[in-house]
Design a protein around this motif. Sequence first.
Motif, PDB file in Angstrom:
ATOM      1  N   UNK A  99      63.957  78.657  36.163  1.00  0.00           N
ATOM      2  CA  UNK A  99      62.713  78.576  36.962  1.00  0.00           C
ATOM      3  C   UNK A  99      62.741  77.263  37.972  1.00  0.00           C
ATOM      4  N   UNK A 100      63.472  76.306  37.383  1.00  0.00           N
ATOM      5  CA  UNK A 100      63.322  74.892  38.153  1.00  0.00           C
ATOM      6  C   UNK A 100      64.771  74.875  39.085  1.00  0.00           C
ATOM      7  N   UNK A 101      65.724  75.257  38.752  1.00  0.00           N
ATOM      8  CA  UNK A 101      66.767  75.322  39.585  1.00  0.00           C
ATOM      9  C   UNK A 101      66.842  75.598  40.949  1.00  0.00           C
ATOM     10  N   UNK A 102      67.284  74.716  41.777  1.00  0.00           N
ATOM     11  CA  UNK A 102      67.167  75.077  43.458  1.00  0.00           C
ATOM     12  C   UNK A 102      65.704  74.542  43.875  1.00  0.00           C
ATOM     13  N   UNK A 103      64.725  74.163  43.178  1.00  0.00           N
ATOM     14  CA  UNK A 103      63.509  73.477  43.592  1.00  0.00           C
ATOM     15  C   UNK A 103      63.682  72.118  43.675  1.00  0.00           C
ATOM     16  N   UNK A 104      62.898  71.408  44.189  1.00  0.00           N
ATOM     17  CA  UNK A 104      62.625  69.905  44.059  1.00  0.00           C
ATOM     18  C   UNK A 104      61.942  69.442  42.918  1.00  0.00           C
ATOM     19  N   UNK A 105      62.065  68.245  42.346  1.00  0.00           N
ATOM     20  CA  UNK A 105      61.272  67.718  41.298  1.00  0.00           C
ATOM     21  C   UNK A 105      59.773  67.688  41.721  1.00  0.00           C
ATOM     22  N   UNK A 106      59.543  67.636  43.008  1.00  0.00           N
ATOM     23  CA  UNK A 106      58.109  67.770  43.366  1.00  0.00           C
ATOM     24  C   UNK A 106      57.151  68.831  43.194  1.00  0.00           C
ATOM     25  N   UNK A 107      57.861  69.921  42.526  1.00  0.00           N
ATOM     26  CA  UNK A 107      57.448  71.157  41.934  1.00  0.00           C
ATOM     27  C   UNK A 107      56.565  70.742  40.830  1.00  0.00           C
ATOM     28  N   UNK A 108      56.610  69.902  40.178  1.00  0.00           N
ATOM     29  CA  UNK A 108      55.896  69.522  39.030  1.00  0.00           C
ATOM     30  C   UNK A 108      54.831  68.525  39.395  1.00  0.00           C
ATOM     31  N   UNK A 109      54.599  68.228  40.550  1.00  0.00           N
ATOM     32  CA  UNK A 109      53.467  67.250  40.930  1.00  0.00           C
ATOM     33  C   UNK A 109      52.247  68.085  41.622  1.00  0.00           C
ATOM     34  N   UNK A 110      51.241  67.416  41.524  1.00  0.00           N
ATOM     35  CA  UNK A 110      49.929  68.039  42.029  1.00  0.00           C
ATOM     36  C   UNK A 110      48.914  66.984  42.603  1.00  0.00           C
ATOM     37  N   UNK A 111      47.596  67.821  42.566  1.00  0.00           N
ATOM     38  CA  UNK A 111      46.586  66.890  43.117  1.00  0.00           C
ATOM     39  C   UNK A 111      46.259  65.506  42.474  1.00  0.00           C
ATOM     40  N   UNK A 115      49.980  59.035  44.170  1.00  0.00           N
ATOM     41  CA  UNK A 115      50.560  58.989  45.472  1.00  0.00           C
ATOM     42  C   UNK A 115      51.635  57.622  45.601  1.00  0.00           C
ATOM     43  N   UNK A 116      51.001  56.450  45.009  1.00  0.00           N
ATOM     44  CA  UNK A 116      51.460  55.321  45.051  1.00  0.00           C
ATOM     45  C   UNK A 116      52.824  55.460  44.173  1.00  0.00           C
ATOM     46  N   UNK A 117      52.630  55.980  42.784  1.00  0.00           N
ATOM     47  CA  UNK A 117      53.932  56.147  41.925  1.00  0.00           C
ATOM     48  C   UNK A 117      54.914  57.153  42.752  1.00  0.00           C
ATOM     49  N   UNK A 118      54.343  58.047  43.212  1.00  0.00           N
ATOM     50  CA  UNK A 118      55.365  59.084  44.076  1.00  0.00           C
ATOM     51  C   UNK A 118      56.175  58.336  45.035  1.00  0.00           C
ATOM     52  N   UNK A 119      55.466  57.539  45.743  1.00  0.00           N
ATOM     53  CA  UNK A 119      56.163  56.503  46.865  1.00  0.00           C
ATOM     54  C   UNK A 119      56.968  55.667  46.443  1.00  0.00           C
ATOM     55  N   UNK A 120      56.880  55.167  45.234  1.00  0.00           N
ATOM     56  CA  UNK A 120      57.480  54.045  44.672  1.00  0.00           C
ATOM     57  C   UNK A 120      59.063  54.745  44.074  1.00  0.00           C
ATOM     58  N   UNK A 121      59.056  55.960  43.649  1.00  0.00           N
ATOM     59  CA  UNK A 121      59.974  56.741  43.177  1.00  0.00           C
ATOM     60  C   UNK A 121      60.786  57.296  44.424  1.00  0.00           C
ATOM     61  N   UNK A 122      60.112  57.712  45.470  1.00  0.00           N
ATOM     62  CA  UNK A 122      60.821  58.077  46.687  1.00  0.00           C
ATOM     63  C   UNK A 122      61.572  56.832  47.299  1.00  0.00           C
ATOM     64  N   UNK A 123      60.946  55.700  47.289  1.00  0.00           N
ATOM     65  CA  UNK A 123      61.716  54.525  47.691  1.00  0.00           C
ATOM     66  C   UNK A 123      63.051  54.039  46.849  1.00  0.00           C
ATOM     67  N   UNK A 124      62.658  54.203  45.715  1.00  0.00           N
ATOM     68  CA  UNK A 124      63.940  54.010  44.830  1.00  0.00           C
ATOM     69  C   UNK A 124      65.025  54.960  45.227  1.00  0.00           C
TER      70      UNK A 124
END
Length: 171
Positions: A99-111, A115-124
């Motif tokens: 179910x997860x293969x082919x998707x982005x890990x962002x599929x586990x994120x939500x409201x 966003x600060x932690x997500x941006x820190x991960x994206x920057x890394x």
Amino acid sequence: MNSFLEYDKGVAKFNQELRLITSPITSWDFYGDIINDFRTINSDAKLINDLGTQSKWLNGNWDLKNILKEEVIVVTDASLKIVFASQNIAKMNGYTPAEVIGNSPRMFQGEKTCSIVSNEIREAIMNKVSFEKKVINYKKNGDLYYCLIKGFPVFNKTGDLSHFIAFEQAA
């Protein structure tokens, strides 16, 4: 002894003669779970090692079998599409690897995902450096869970970014 039933009857008779009021412990369920976990861990470790060999990873010295006992492993390609998820992901968030293969890990994120932690991960990820972050993710059924993610860029022998590997655990 022709069957486990005879064994169980013998144990019960022995316990009755000792005037004990206990039932024998049957551990076949536990044994089956252990064997299945062992098979799953070995299968996942082999798949990741095969992926590393095929992609000519430089850094493949992880103790995968021990890691898989406690953590979920998710591997993405350089464009951040999931190419591998260990089978124990279902225990953490309800999704199967298929179910997860082919998707982005962002599929586990939500409201409620920060966003600060997500941006820190994206920057890394953009800087191709490792990171360790705790993030609020969503299970398949919509429940929230904290996930500790240790992510690492993986480079091939020519020094090009090949994949990202994340070791995850419900926190």
